[in-house]
Structures are given as structure tokens and as C-alpha cells.
Design an enzyme around this catalytic site. Sequence first.
Site, PDB file in Angstrom:
ATOM      1  N   ASP A  13      44.485  37.900  37.806  1.00  0.00           N
ATOM      2  CA  ASP A  13      45.431  37.019  38.529  1.00  0.00           C
ATOM      3  C   ASP A  13      46.825  37.572  38.666  1.00  0.00           C
ATOM      4  OD1 ASP A  13      46.217  36.998  36.009  1.00  0.00           O
ATOM      5  OD2 ASP A  13      46.617  35.056  35.455  1.00  0.00           O
ATOM      6  N   HIS A  42      42.591  46.924  37.469  1.00  0.00           N
ATOM      7  CA  HIS A  42      42.544  45.883  36.302  1.00  0.00           C
ATOM      8  C   HIS A  42      42.524  46.455  34.865  1.00  0.00           C
ATOM      9  CE1 HIS A  42      41.746  41.977  35.011  1.00  0.00           C
ATOM     10  NE2 HIS A  42      40.459  42.312  34.323  1.00  0.00           N
ATOM     11  N   CYS A  77      47.134  40.642  34.369  1.00  0.00           N
ATOM     12  CA  CYS A  77      46.156  41.339  33.403  1.00  0.00           C
ATOM     13  C   CYS A  77      46.698  42.339  32.380  1.00  0.00           C
ATOM     14  CB  CYS A  77      44.871  41.814  34.412  1.00  0.00           C
ATOM     15  SG  CYS A  77      45.397  43.302  35.279  1.00  0.00           S
TER      16      CYS A  77
END
Length: 228
Positions: free
Chosen positions: A97, A206, A100
Amino acid sequence: MNEYYGYGNTSASSSSSLNSSSHDTEDDHTIAAMLAEDEKSRYDGKLGKRLSHLDSIPHTPRVISAIPDPNDATLDHNTLAQRMTTYGLAEMQMEGDGNCQFRALADQLFQNSDHHKYVRKHVVKQLKRHRHLYESYVPMKYRSYVKKMKRLGEWGDHVTLQAAADLFEAKICLVTSFRDNSYIEILPKDRSPVRELWLSFWSEVHYNSLYQAGEVPTRKHRKKHWLF
């Protein structure tokens, strides 16, 4: 619109502001208490011992330059997955979102990724208070950068990682998808770390929280993850 900006009801706005300030203070105290439980205890270094054979590269704080295209991202993810297997590590998946990095730090610090808002808030405070430490690494107006990082959903970068390492007196260990550099250590400036935080870094895409294989804690299931 007027209500949002506080033009309509001054007393209500003041009360809301006071409650917000009080809530922030309570949050600060809660986090301080949680950190104090192990603040001066040395980290056990389990993962560090497991990966002691790896050479880390010098860390240079930097902002995100570009997101890899889908093909490169896929290759990077496969590289990272292979390294996880080779090193006997496992990832706790963080929500994709935009928070992370801060979620992964919160999971490592507090065993609760939901504290990401508070980690971000304190990292932003660190950036503001110690501007001289980080400004040279930011290729934009520093105030604009700090304001951007304050927003929920804004991706963290290697500058915020350095600020987190300094703030929490932590050695942040990144196992990465970089083809040439699989392991990066981020050390606090001018002090010895009192804890280790282990993150995986799927480059520019990520961050997840790292554990030894078979030792990933059971947490509340999240709806959104970065998964292939």
C-alpha cells in the site's frame, strides 16, 4: 470544505487539535515504552550469524530513482526468492500500500506492522531535526521531500532507512534482489547499534520483514500483499 479547514467552529477545531496532540503524545509514550523493553539489551544476532559469510557493501542513502519495468521486476523477484531459499530465510509479507518499508520496520521493532504510522512519524521527525545529515542525499527541495515523506502511502527510500537506523540505533540488514549486491548493511551514524532489523528488498518495488525459515510469527492476515 470550511469545516475541514476549521473555519466553521473554532472551539471544535481547538478541541480536535488538543485531542490529536494528546493522542500523539500517548503514541510517543507507548512506542518509547515498547522500545525501552530491549533498548539497552544487545540483539541476539541469529540472522547475522547465519549470514556472517556475506560481504556487505557501503550504504549510500538515496531516493527512489525509477521503478523497474515488469520484466525486470519479475527477474528481480525470482532472484530474491532464490536467495531467501539459499540463506534459509522467510519473509513476512507486508501490504503493498506504499507503506511497506515502514510496515516492515514496525514489524521488526514492535512485532506489529500496524505501527507503521508511528514509525513514519518518528522518522520524519528525525529528518526534520537532523537535516544536515540527510539533505545532501536528496535531489530536490528538502522541505518538499520531508513533506512528501510525511504522507501515508509515500514509498520509503534509502534516506528514510538511514534515518530509521539513526533514530532506533539499529543495524538495518537488507537482503536484496540486486544482481551484484545481495546484502546491504545500514548502520547508525556515530554510534554502535543496539538491535538488528532484517528486511528483504525487492528493488524499488517492495519491502518485507525477514525471519529464519520456519520461524515467521503468526500475525493477523492482511488482505493486500505483493505476491507473484
